[in-house]
Design a protein around this motif. Structure first.
Motif, PDB file in Angstrom:
ATOM      1  N   LEU A 148      26.657  27.438  41.534  1.00 35.99           N
ATOM      2  CA  LEU A 148      26.787  28.500  40.536  1.00 35.99           C
ATOM      3  C   LEU A 148      27.104  29.853  41.179  1.00 35.99           C
ATOM      4  O   LEU A 148      27.936  30.602  40.663  1.00 35.99           O
ATOM      5  N   LEU A 149      26.460  30.142  42.287  1.00 43.93           N
ATOM      6  CA  LEU A 149      26.734  31.415  42.967  1.00 43.93           C
ATOM      7  C   LEU A 149      28.166  31.453  43.496  1.00 43.93           C
ATOM      8  O   LEU A 149      28.847  32.479  43.398  1.00 43.93           O
ATOM      9  N   GLN A 150      28.635  30.340  44.032  1.00 47.58           N
ATOM     10  CA  GLN A 150      30.023  30.278  44.510  1.00 47.58           C
ATOM     11  C   GLN A 150      31.005  30.370  43.341  1.00 47.58           C
ATOM     12  O   GLN A 150      32.039  31.021  43.445  1.00 47.58           O
ATOM     13  N   ALA A 151      30.683  29.707  42.235  1.00 45.81           N
ATOM     14  CA  ALA A 151      31.548  29.756  41.055  1.00 45.81           C
ATOM     15  C   ALA A 151      31.653  31.185  40.542  1.00 45.81           C
ATOM     16  O   ALA A 151      32.747  31.666  40.209  1.00 45.81           O
ATOM     17  N   ARG A 152      30.514  31.897  40.502  1.00 48.69           N
ATOM     18  CA  ARG A 152      30.543  33.283  40.042  1.00 48.69           C
ATOM     19  C   ARG A 152      31.357  34.156  40.989  1.00 48.69           C
ATOM     20  O   ARG A 152      32.182  34.960  40.557  1.00 48.69           O
ATOM     21  N   GLY A 153      31.153  33.986  42.277  1.00 53.42           N
ATOM     22  CA  GLY A 153      31.916  34.765  43.254  1.00 53.42           C
ATOM     23  C   GLY A 153      33.410  34.515  43.146  1.00 53.42           C
ATOM     24  O   GLY A 153      34.217  35.454  43.156  1.00 53.42           O
ATOM     25  N   ALA A 154      33.795  33.245  43.015  1.00 56.34           N
ATOM     26  CA  ALA A 154      35.215  32.902  42.880  1.00 56.34           C
ATOM     27  C   ALA A 154      35.793  33.459  41.590  1.00 56.34           C
ATOM     28  O   ALA A 154      36.918  33.964  41.562  1.00 56.34           O
ATOM     29  N   MET A 155      35.004  33.398  40.516  1.00 57.14           N
ATOM     30  CA  MET A 155      35.462  33.895  39.224  1.00 57.14           C
ATOM     31  C   MET A 155      35.746  35.399  39.299  1.00 57.14           C
ATOM     32  O   MET A 155      36.772  35.873  38.825  1.00 57.14           O
ATOM     33  N   TYR A 156      34.836  36.154  39.912  1.00 57.74           N
ATOM     34  CA  TYR A 156      35.026  37.593  40.019  1.00 57.74           C
ATOM     35  C   TYR A 156      36.213  37.926  40.923  1.00 57.74           C
ATOM     36  O   TYR A 156      37.015  38.809  40.615  1.00 57.74           O
ATOM     37  N   GLN A 157      36.349  37.215  42.019  1.00 59.76           N
ATOM     38  CA  GLN A 157      37.470  37.470  42.928  1.00 59.76           C
ATOM     39  C   GLN A 157      38.802  37.133  42.256  1.00 59.76           C
ATOM     40  O   GLN A 157      39.760  37.901  42.337  1.00 59.76           O
ATOM     41  N   ASP A 158      38.853  35.989  41.585  1.00 56.95           N
ATOM     42  CA  ASP A 158      40.079  35.605  40.877  1.00 56.95           C
ATOM     43  C   ASP A 158      40.429  36.620  39.796  1.00 56.95           C
ATOM     44  O   ASP A 158      41.598  36.974  39.625  1.00 56.95           O
ATOM     45  N   ALA A 159      39.428  37.089  39.068  1.00 55.95           N
ATOM     46  CA  ALA A 159      39.670  38.078  38.008  1.00 55.95           C
ATOM     47  C   ALA A 159      40.241  39.367  38.599  1.00 55.95           C
ATOM     48  O   ALA A 159      41.181  39.944  38.042  1.00 55.95           O
ATOM     49  N   ARG A 160      39.684  39.800  39.736  1.00 53.73           N
ATOM     50  CA  ARG A 160      40.209  41.011  40.389  1.00 53.73           C
ATOM     51  C   ARG A 160      41.663  40.813  40.823  1.00 53.73           C
ATOM     52  O   ARG A 160      42.497  41.701  40.653  1.00 53.73           O
ATOM     53  N   GLU A 161      41.957  39.646  41.389  1.00 52.07           N
ATOM     54  CA  GLU A 161      43.322  39.377  41.836  1.00 52.07           C
ATOM     55  C   GLU A 161      44.297  39.324  40.665  1.00 52.07           C
ATOM     56  O   GLU A 161      45.397  39.864  40.738  1.00 52.07           O
ATOM     57  N   ILE A 162      43.895  38.692  39.569  1.00 47.86           N
ATOM     58  CA  ILE A 162      44.753  38.617  38.383  1.00 47.86           C
ATOM     59  C   ILE A 162      44.988  40.013  37.825  1.00 47.86           C
ATOM     60  O   ILE A 162      46.127  40.394  37.522  1.00 47.86           O
ATOM     61  N   ALA A 163      43.925  40.799  37.690  1.00 46.46           N
ATOM     62  CA  ALA A 163      44.061  42.165  37.160  1.00 46.46           C
ATOM     63  C   ALA A 163      44.941  43.008  38.081  1.00 46.46           C
ATOM     64  O   ALA A 163      45.811  43.751  37.598  1.00 46.46           O
ATOM     65  N   ASP A 164      44.753  42.892  39.388  1.00 42.98           N
ATOM     66  CA  ASP A 164      45.586  43.646  40.338  1.00 42.98           C
ATOM     67  C   ASP A 164      47.052  43.263  40.209  1.00 42.98           C
ATOM     68  O   ASP A 164      47.934  44.124  40.254  1.00 42.98           O
ATOM     69  N   GLN A 165      47.325  41.971  40.035  1.00 42.72           N
ATOM     70  CA  GLN A 165      48.712  41.521  39.874  1.00 42.72           C
ATOM     71  C   GLN A 165      49.319  42.087  38.591  1.00 42.72           C
ATOM     72  O   GLN A 165      50.473  42.524  38.579  1.00 42.72           O
ATOM     73  N   ILE A 166      48.539  42.080  37.528  1.00 41.11           N
ATOM     74  CA  ILE A 166      49.028  42.631  36.260  1.00 41.11           C
ATOM     75  C   ILE A 166      49.313  44.126  36.404  1.00 41.11           C
ATOM     76  O   ILE A 166      50.374  44.609  36.006  1.00 41.11           O
ATOM     77  N   ILE A 167      48.367  44.846  36.991  1.00 39.87           N
ATOM     78  CA  ILE A 167      48.526  46.293  37.162  1.00 39.87           C
ATOM     79  C   ILE A 167      49.747  46.598  38.019  1.00 39.87           C
ATOM     80  O   ILE A 167      50.547  47.482  37.701  1.00 39.87           O
ATOM     81  N   GLU A 168      49.916  45.848  39.090  1.00 38.94           N
ATOM     82  CA  GLU A 168      51.063  46.061  39.977  1.00 38.94           C
ATOM     83  C   GLU A 168      52.377  45.756  39.256  1.00 38.94           C
ATOM     84  O   GLU A 168      53.343  46.515  39.365  1.00 38.94           O
ATOM     85  N   SER A 169      52.420  44.680  38.501  1.00 40.77           N
ATOM     86  CA  SER A 169      53.658  44.323  37.800  1.00 40.77           C
ATOM     87  C   SER A 169      53.998  45.348  36.721  1.00 40.77           C
ATOM     88  O   SER A 169      55.165  45.623  36.473  1.00 40.77           O
ATOM     89  N   LEU A 170      52.985  45.923  36.093  1.00 46.32           N
ATOM     90  CA  LEU A 170      53.231  46.921  35.054  1.00 46.32           C
ATOM     91  C   LEU A 170      53.724  48.240  35.633  1.00 46.32           C
ATOM     92  O   LEU A 170      54.399  49.004  34.947  1.00 46.32           O
ATOM     93  N   SER A 171      53.409  48.506  36.883  1.00 48.52           N
ATOM     94  CA  SER A 171      53.818  49.773  37.493  1.00 48.52           C
ATOM     95  C   SER A 171      55.327  49.837  37.715  1.00 48.52           C
ATOM     96  O   SER A 171      55.888  50.916  37.861  1.00 48.52           O
TER      97      SER A 171
END
Length: 137
Positions: A54-77
């Protein structure tokens, strides 16, 4: 984090995982997971590997979410006038499976949706408008 029954349930729910998801991962009956979370069964505790999962799943989920959001933000720029941004959200496992099995991914729908909620929170912080959509619409 103190390993309590309430903490286990909160962590599982934060990851968007069902009791059945945890039972499948741990190789136990769902009744075992129910007892791990129920304060009326004080001696029933999950093994350390369940906490670790569960701790690894939460960590991966947060990291993946940050990467997805960063990709979206970068593409929108790079776009002068961005179109309406839509984040996919699925009602049923079958709907998600139809999309993710093509790419070889197999994760629970609750986990996927929890990650997309995190992406939305990160986009909120960046003041980027978006909407959720059900891809079957």
């Amino acid at each position: 984090m103190k390993k309590t029954k309430a903490a286990l349930k909160a962590l599982r729910e934060e990851c968007g995982l069902s009791q059945q998801d945890i039972a499948d991962e741990a190789g136990v009956n769902i009744l075992a997971v129910k007892r791990w979370e129920n304060p009326e069964y004080p001696g029933r505790i999950p093994p350390d590997d369940v906490w670790q999962f569960l701790l690894q799943a939460r960590g991966a989920m947060y990291q993946d979410a940050r990467e997805i959001a960063d990709q979206i933000i970068e593409s929108l720029s790079t776009i002068e006038k961005p179109q309406d941004l839509q984040l996919d959200y699925f009602r049923k496992q079958e709907d998600l499976d139809a999309v993710q099995l093509e790419s070889g991914i197999d994760e629970p729908v609750g986990y996927y949706n929890a990650r997309m909620r995190l992406v939305g929170q990160l986009l909120d912080k960046a003041e980027i408008p978006y909407t959720y959509r059900y891809p079957t619409q």
